[in-house]
Structures are given as structure tokens and as C-alpha cells.
Scaffold this motif. Structure first.
Motif, PDB file in Angstrom:
ATOM      1  N   LYS A  88       0.851  -1.190   0.000  1.00 16.17           N
ATOM      2  CA  LYS A  88       0.000   0.000   0.000  1.00 16.17           C
ATOM      3  C   LYS A  88       0.888   1.241   0.000  1.00 16.17           C
ATOM      4  N   VAL A  89       0.518   2.184  -0.865  1.00 18.25           N
ATOM      5  CA  VAL A  89       1.202   3.474  -0.899  1.00 18.25           C
ATOM      6  C   VAL A  89       0.173   4.505  -0.457  1.00 18.25           C
ATOM      7  N   ASN A  90       0.437   5.126   0.681  1.00 13.75           N
ATOM      8  CA  ASN A  90      -0.502   6.075   1.265  1.00 13.75           C
ATOM      9  C   ASN A  90       0.122   7.466   1.209  1.00 13.75           C
ATOM     10  N   GLY A  91      -0.220   8.216   0.186  1.00 12.11           N
ATOM     11  CA  GLY A  91       0.333   9.555   0.005  1.00 12.11           C
ATOM     12  C   GLY A  91      -0.719  10.619   0.226  1.00 12.11           C
ATOM     13  N   VAL A  92      -0.466  11.779  -0.321  1.00 10.08           N
ATOM     14  CA  VAL A  92      -1.390  12.907  -0.194  1.00 10.08           C
ATOM     15  C   VAL A  92      -2.197  13.004  -1.482  1.00 10.08           C
ATOM     16  N   GLY A  93      -3.514  12.952  -1.348  1.00  5.39           N
ATOM     17  CA  GLY A  93      -4.372  13.067  -2.519  1.00  5.39           C
ATOM     18  C   GLY A  93      -4.809  14.503  -2.743  1.00  5.39           C
ATOM     19  N   ASP A  94      -5.322  14.728  -3.933  1.00  9.37           N
ATOM     20  CA  ASP A  94      -5.886  16.057  -4.189  1.00  9.37           C
ATOM     21  C   ASP A  94      -7.395  15.976  -3.952  1.00  9.37           C
ATOM     22  N   GLY A  95      -8.125  16.969  -4.328  1.00 13.89           N
ATOM     23  CA  GLY A  95      -9.573  16.979  -4.088  1.00 13.89           C
ATOM     24  C   GLY A  95     -10.319  15.882  -4.829  1.00 13.89           C
ATOM     25  N   ASN A  96      -9.751  15.350  -5.912  1.00 17.68           N
ATOM     26  CA  ASN A  96     -10.432  14.340  -6.723  1.00 17.68           C
ATOM     27  C   ASN A  96      -9.954  12.923  -6.451  1.00 17.68           C
ATOM     28  N   SER A  97      -8.901  12.746  -5.709  1.00 22.30           N
ATOM     29  CA  SER A  97      -8.370  11.397  -5.498  1.00 22.30           C
ATOM     30  C   SER A  97      -7.985  11.189  -4.037  1.00 22.30           C
ATOM     31  N   SER A  98      -7.894   9.937  -3.662  1.00 23.28           N
ATOM     32  CA  SER A  98      -7.646   9.601  -2.258  1.00 23.28           C
ATOM     33  C   SER A  98      -6.181   9.662  -1.869  1.00 23.28           C
ATOM     34  N   GLY A  99      -5.292   9.538  -2.835  1.00 21.25           N
ATOM     35  CA  GLY A  99      -3.877   9.473  -2.509  1.00 21.25           C
ATOM     36  C   GLY A  99      -3.459   8.111  -2.006  1.00 21.25           C
ATOM     37  N   LEU A 100      -4.270   7.106  -2.286  1.00 15.79           N
ATOM     38  CA  LEU A 100      -3.996   5.746  -1.849  1.00 15.79           C
ATOM     39  C   LEU A 100      -3.856   4.850  -3.074  1.00 15.79           C
ATOM     40  N   ALA A 101      -2.833   4.023  -3.091  1.00 12.84           N
ATOM     41  CA  ALA A 101      -2.643   3.093  -4.212  1.00 12.84           C
ATOM     42  C   ALA A 101      -2.200   1.741  -3.672  1.00 12.84           C
ATOM     43  N   TRP A 102      -2.680   0.694  -4.307  1.00 14.50           N
ATOM     44  CA  TRP A 102      -2.244  -0.672  -4.000  1.00 14.50           C
ATOM     45  C   TRP A 102      -1.418  -1.153  -5.173  1.00 14.50           C
ATOM     46  N   VAL A 103      -0.279  -1.750  -4.871  1.00 19.00           N
ATOM     47  CA  VAL A 103       0.613  -2.243  -5.911  1.00 19.00           C
ATOM     48  C   VAL A 103       0.780  -3.743  -5.720  1.00 19.00           C
ATOM     49  N   LYS A 104       0.470  -4.495  -6.780  1.00 20.83           N
ATOM     50  CA  LYS A 104       0.640  -5.949  -6.736  1.00 20.83           C
ATOM     51  C   LYS A 104       2.096  -6.261  -7.085  1.00 20.83           C
ATOM     52  N   VAL A 105       2.748  -7.044  -6.229  1.00 17.89           N
ATOM     53  CA  VAL A 105       4.156  -7.397  -6.409  1.00 17.89           C
ATOM     54  C   VAL A 105       4.254  -8.911  -6.571  1.00 17.89           C
ATOM     55  N   LYS A 106       5.063  -9.342  -7.525  1.00 23.55           N
ATOM     56  CA  LYS A 106       5.293 -10.773  -7.736  1.00 23.55           C
ATOM     57  C   LYS A 106       6.790 -11.031  -7.710  1.00 23.55           C
ATOM     58  N   ILE A 107       7.199 -12.045  -6.960  1.00 24.77           N
ATOM     59  CA  ILE A 107       8.600 -12.448  -6.936  1.00 24.77           C
ATOM     60  C   ILE A 107       8.813 -13.362  -8.134  1.00 24.77           C
ATOM     61  N   GLU A 108       9.669 -12.946  -9.049  1.00 24.58           N
ATOM     62  CA  GLU A 108       9.861 -13.671 -10.306  1.00 24.58           C
ATOM     63  C   GLU A 108      10.741 -14.913 -10.175  1.00 24.58           C
ATOM     64  N   ASP A 109      11.778 -14.852  -9.334  1.00 23.10           N
ATOM     65  CA  ASP A 109      12.689 -15.994  -9.224  1.00 23.10           C
ATOM     66  C   ASP A 109      13.249 -16.064  -7.812  1.00 23.10           C
ATOM     67  N   ASP A 110      14.042 -17.090  -7.557  1.00 24.01           N
ATOM     68  CA  ASP A 110      14.581 -17.267  -6.212  1.00 24.01           C
ATOM     69  C   ASP A 110      15.750 -16.335  -5.898  1.00 24.01           C
ATOM     70  N   GLN A 111      16.057 -15.422  -6.826  1.00 22.55           N
ATOM     71  CA  GLN A 111      17.053 -14.386  -6.572  1.00 22.55           C
ATOM     72  C   GLN A 111      16.398 -13.119  -6.008  1.00 22.55           C
ATOM     73  N   GLY A 112      15.078 -13.065  -5.984  1.00 23.63           N
ATOM     74  CA  GLY A 112      14.369 -11.916  -5.438  1.00 23.63           C
ATOM     75  C   GLY A 112      14.011 -10.854  -6.466  1.00 23.63           C
ATOM     76  N   ASP A 113      14.111 -11.177  -7.766  1.00 20.63           N
ATOM     77  CA  ASP A 113      13.711 -10.216  -8.792  1.00 20.63           C
ATOM     78  C   ASP A 113      12.191 -10.034  -8.729  1.00 20.63           C
ATOM     79  N   LEU A 114      11.738  -8.787  -8.856  1.00 22.56           N
ATOM     80  CA  LEU A 114      10.323  -8.453  -8.671  1.00 22.56           C
ATOM     81  C   LEU A 114       9.702  -7.934  -9.967  1.00 22.56           C
ATOM     82  N   SER A 115       8.400  -8.143 -10.093  1.00 22.11           N
ATOM     83  CA  SER A 115       7.615  -7.477 -11.128  1.00 22.11           C
ATOM     84  C   SER A 115       6.442  -6.801 -10.434  1.00 22.11           C
ATOM     85  N   LEU A 116       6.119  -5.603 -10.889  1.00 16.65           N
ATOM     86  CA  LEU A 116       5.033  -4.826 -10.276  1.00 16.65           C
ATOM     87  C   LEU A 116       3.861  -4.758 -11.233  1.00 16.65           C
ATOM     88  N   GLY A 117       2.686  -4.858 -10.676  1.00 16.20           N
ATOM     89  CA  GLY A 117       1.506  -4.818 -11.534  1.00 16.20           C
ATOM     90  C   GLY A 117       0.421  -3.971 -10.982  1.00 16.20           C
TER      91      GLY A 117
END
Length: 117
Positions: A88-117
Motif C-alpha cells: 500500500k502506498v498512502n500519500g497525499v491526494g488532491d480533491g479528486n483522489s484519495s492518494g492511496l494506491a495498492w501495488v501488486k508485487v510478484k517475486i519472479e525468481d529465487d534471486q528476489g527479482d520483482l515485477s510490479l503490476g
């Protein structure tokens, strides 16, 4: 009677030899770094927060760009290929948005490489 004592001594000596071999095997495995005794690898929380932040930095839901302190992810995530979770990314929103975002993270391999969605 002497045969019974001799047999008992032989059994005791053999038992002690087996115990000594087991202790030696365990010690060798411990010193060699056997996977059975190594602690489980987990993702670095700071690196994870920076990666998530880079994925949402230009998102229109924020009136001002969030910082690393605004990112919260589950703690102690084991490095296992295919594992997915959300941060969860909880930032400052403007009058039209909450300023909150959820980011889906996937661990790609056993080395810890990530992909964000």
C-alpha cells in the motif's frame, strides 16, 4: 554369565558408536551450511519499498509524490518464485483522489527479482 556380560558390553559399545556418528554427521552438516539449518531468505524491506515507490511515483492519484515512508508492505516475505502480495502506498491526494494506491508485487525468481503490476 560371562557371555551375557560380553554381549551387553558389545551392545553398549555399538550404541555409543552410532550416537557418536550421528553427532559427527550433524556437526558436519551444520558447519557445511546445510539448507536444513540455513535461515530462510526474506526480501529487503527498504529495497522493496523503493521498488514499489518507483512503480507508482508518477501516478495521478497523488497530489505530491509519495516517499519511501509512505509505502507499507508485509514484513519478512520469503523469497519464493511465484509468490504474490500487495503493498500500500498512502500519500497525499488532491480533491479528486484519495492518494492511496495498492501495488501488486510478484517475486519472479529465487534471486528476489520483482515485477510490479
Amino acid at each position: 554369565m560371562t557371555d551375557q556380560r560380553s554381549f551387553a558390553r558389545t551392545v553398549i559399545a555399538l550404541s555409543l558408536a552410532v550416537i557418536a556418528c550421528c553427532a559427527l554427521t550433524f556437526t558436519i552438516m551444520l558447519l557445511a551450511g546445510s539448507p536444513a539449518v540455513q535461515p530462510q531468505r526474506v526480501l529487503d524491506q527498504d529495497a522493496l519499498a523503493r521498488a514499489v515507490l518507483n512503480g507508482v511515483e508518477s501516478d495521478a492519484a497523488f497530489a505530491k509524490p509519495p516517499t519511501v515512508d509512505d509505502v507499507s508492505c508485509p514484513a519478512s516475505i520469503p523469497v519464493e518464485a511465484g509468490r504474490e502480495f500487495k503493498c500500500k502506498v498512502n500519500g497525499v491526494g488532491d480533491g479528486n483522489s484519495s492518494g492511496l494506491a495498492w501495488v501488486k508485487v510478484k517475486i519472479e525468481d529465487d534471486q528476489g527479482d520483482l515485477s510490479l503490476g
